[in-house]
Write a protein that holds these residues in place. Structure first.
Motif, mmCIF file in Angstrom:
data_model
loop_
_atom_site.group_PDB
_atom_site.id
_atom_site.type_symbol
_atom_site.label_atom_id
_atom_site.label_comp_id
_atom_site.label_asym_id
_atom_site.label_seq_id
_atom_site.Cartn_x
_atom_site.Cartn_y
_atom_site.Cartn_z
ATOM 1 N N VAL A 14 12.080 6.441 9.701
ATOM 2 C CA VAL A 14 11.914 7.585 8.799
ATOM 3 C C VAL A 14 12.336 8.870 9.503
ATOM 4 N N ARG A 45 6.104 3.566 5.383
ATOM 5 C CA ARG A 45 7.176 4.532 5.127
ATOM 6 C C ARG A 45 6.680 5.702 4.275
ATOM 7 N N ARG A 48 6.423 9.503 5.656
ATOM 8 C CA ARG A 48 7.263 10.479 4.967
ATOM 9 C C ARG A 48 6.437 11.721 4.583
ATOM 10 N N THR A 89 6.017 -2.463 5.388
ATOM 11 C CA THR A 89 7.021 -1.415 5.613
ATOM 12 C C THR A 89 6.886 -0.266 4.610
ATOM 13 N N VAL A 106 8.873 1.653 11.951
ATOM 14 C CA VAL A 106 9.171 2.294 10.666
ATOM 15 C C VAL A 106 9.137 3.820 10.805
#
Ligand code: IPM
Ligand code: MG
Length: 360
Positions: A210, A171, A175, A167, A206
């Motif tokens: 986000v 992430r 991002r 994860t 995920v």
């Protein structure tokens, strides 16, 4: 004392030629903008293996650790292909990414208008192209364990690579994709193989989570096979593409060719602390190495990325990019981007012209 310490790691093949020009251009930009550099060279790849028995010697690792940013050329060559994995030239770039946690691999593919006819696609399919591949650089199948080749019985071997993503790894790269999209055209495509792979199911979930933090970004998802097809069918639909290590490796080569030549494409490998290694996307091109035929633009554009992302000096980056654009406007072309009616030049002449233009 210089303002910045830059590690310079030319590597093998044309890496040597193109990196010399990237360094020169950086130096000239520094003079123009009142910024001083201390350049220190390190060995890597097959060259380092031949000299020291190690493709990524500890001196080179220390040099990088003690630099504000690094310029990297390229590594590899047929004479080293038979070596075990940890001795192969590629261990240098993979080791760099891993050792310094360079998880964010940014690979922009933008069209220079004078090169629209150098692309293998029709001009109308690529005019105005400006996309960015954000590739995860330190995880996935490139680094997952186990990775082994074993003898199952006397007639049969079996090899295993492992694709793993957690994860937090997903992430942080997704991002970066969103952050890049925020300062571009606000479109993010996440690429996976969710119809088949467990890692991709997690990836898509995920990425969706986000996305909630970036409500103004238009986000979509695509399977990697479809993305490969869409890149060739209608590349203008893309802004930022975020994806895993292996898919990003493949898609970024495909994207690079849209711009006319892989010899044009720069990249950044960044870690969470903002340290970066900047390298052309292309390889060592052993067939033309040492013949003054390489295109130094990818390496020079990597130097521009170094200014933008590691030094946070956008003015210098803009000046280098503008100089490349001007050299192309003036008709100069290395063999890989040469078309009728333009002036064929070598690596040195192209590099020198760009440096001259950066000088103002
Ligand atoms: C790249 C290269 C490398 C990779 C090789 C040389 C290990 O293809 O930077 O895209 O696969 O990451
Ligand atoms: Mg690659």
């Amino acid at each position: 004392m210089a303002d910045y310490k830059i590690g310079v790691i030319p590597g093998d093949g044309i890496g040597q030629e193109v990196t010399a020009h990237a360094r020169k251009v950086l130096d000239v930009a520094g003079v123009r903008f009142g910024v001083s550099f201390e350049f220190r060279e390190g060995m890597a790849g097959g060259t380092a293996y031949d000299a020291a028995g190690d493709p990524f010697p500890s001196e080179t690792q220390e040099l990088c650790a003690d630099s504000d940013a690094c310029l990297f050329g390229a590594v590899g060559g047929p004479q080293w292909d038979a070596l075990p994995r940890e001795k192969r030239p590629e261990a240098a770039i993979l080791g760099l990414r891993q050792k310094f946690g360079l998880f964010a691999n940014l690979r922009p593919a933008a069209m220079f208008e004078p090169l629209v006819d150098a692309s293998t696609l029709k001009a109308e399919a690529v005019r105005g192209l400006d996309l960015l591949v954000v590739r995860e650089g330190v995880g996935g199948i490139y680094f997952g364990e186990p990775r082994i080749t074993e003898q199952v019985n006397p007639d049969e071997e079996r090899a295993v690579d492992t694709m793993v993503y957690s994860t937090s790894e997903i992430r942080r790269i997704v991002r970066v994709g969103f952050e890049m999209a925020s300062v571009r055209r606000k479109k993010l495509l996440s690429v996976d193989k969710e119809n088949v792979l467990e890692t991709s199911r997690l990836w898509r979930r995920v990425a969706g989570e986000v996305a909630r933090d970036f409500p103004d970004i238009e986000v979509s998802h695509m399977y990697v096979d479809n993305a490969a097809m869409q890149l060739i069918r209608d590349p203008l639909q893309f802004d930022v593409i975020v994806t895993g290590n292996m898919f990003g490796d493949i898609l970024s080569d495909a994207a690079s060719m849209l711009t006319g030549s892989i010899g044009m494409l720069a990249s950044a490998n960044l870690n969470e602390a903002g340290f970066g290694v900047f390298e052309p996307v292309h390889g060592t091109a052993p067939d033309i190495a040492g013949q003054d035929k390489a295109n130094p633009i990818a390496a020079i554009m990597s130097a521009a990325m170094l200014c933008r992302y590691a030094l946070k000096r956008a003015g210098m980056a803009d000046a280098i990019e503008a100089a490349v654009s001007k050299a192309l406007d003036g008709g100069l072309r290395t063999p890989d981007i040469h078309t009728n009616g333009t002036t064929l030049v070598g690596c040195a002449a192209m590099g020198e012209r760009v440096a001259e233009l950066v000088g103002g």
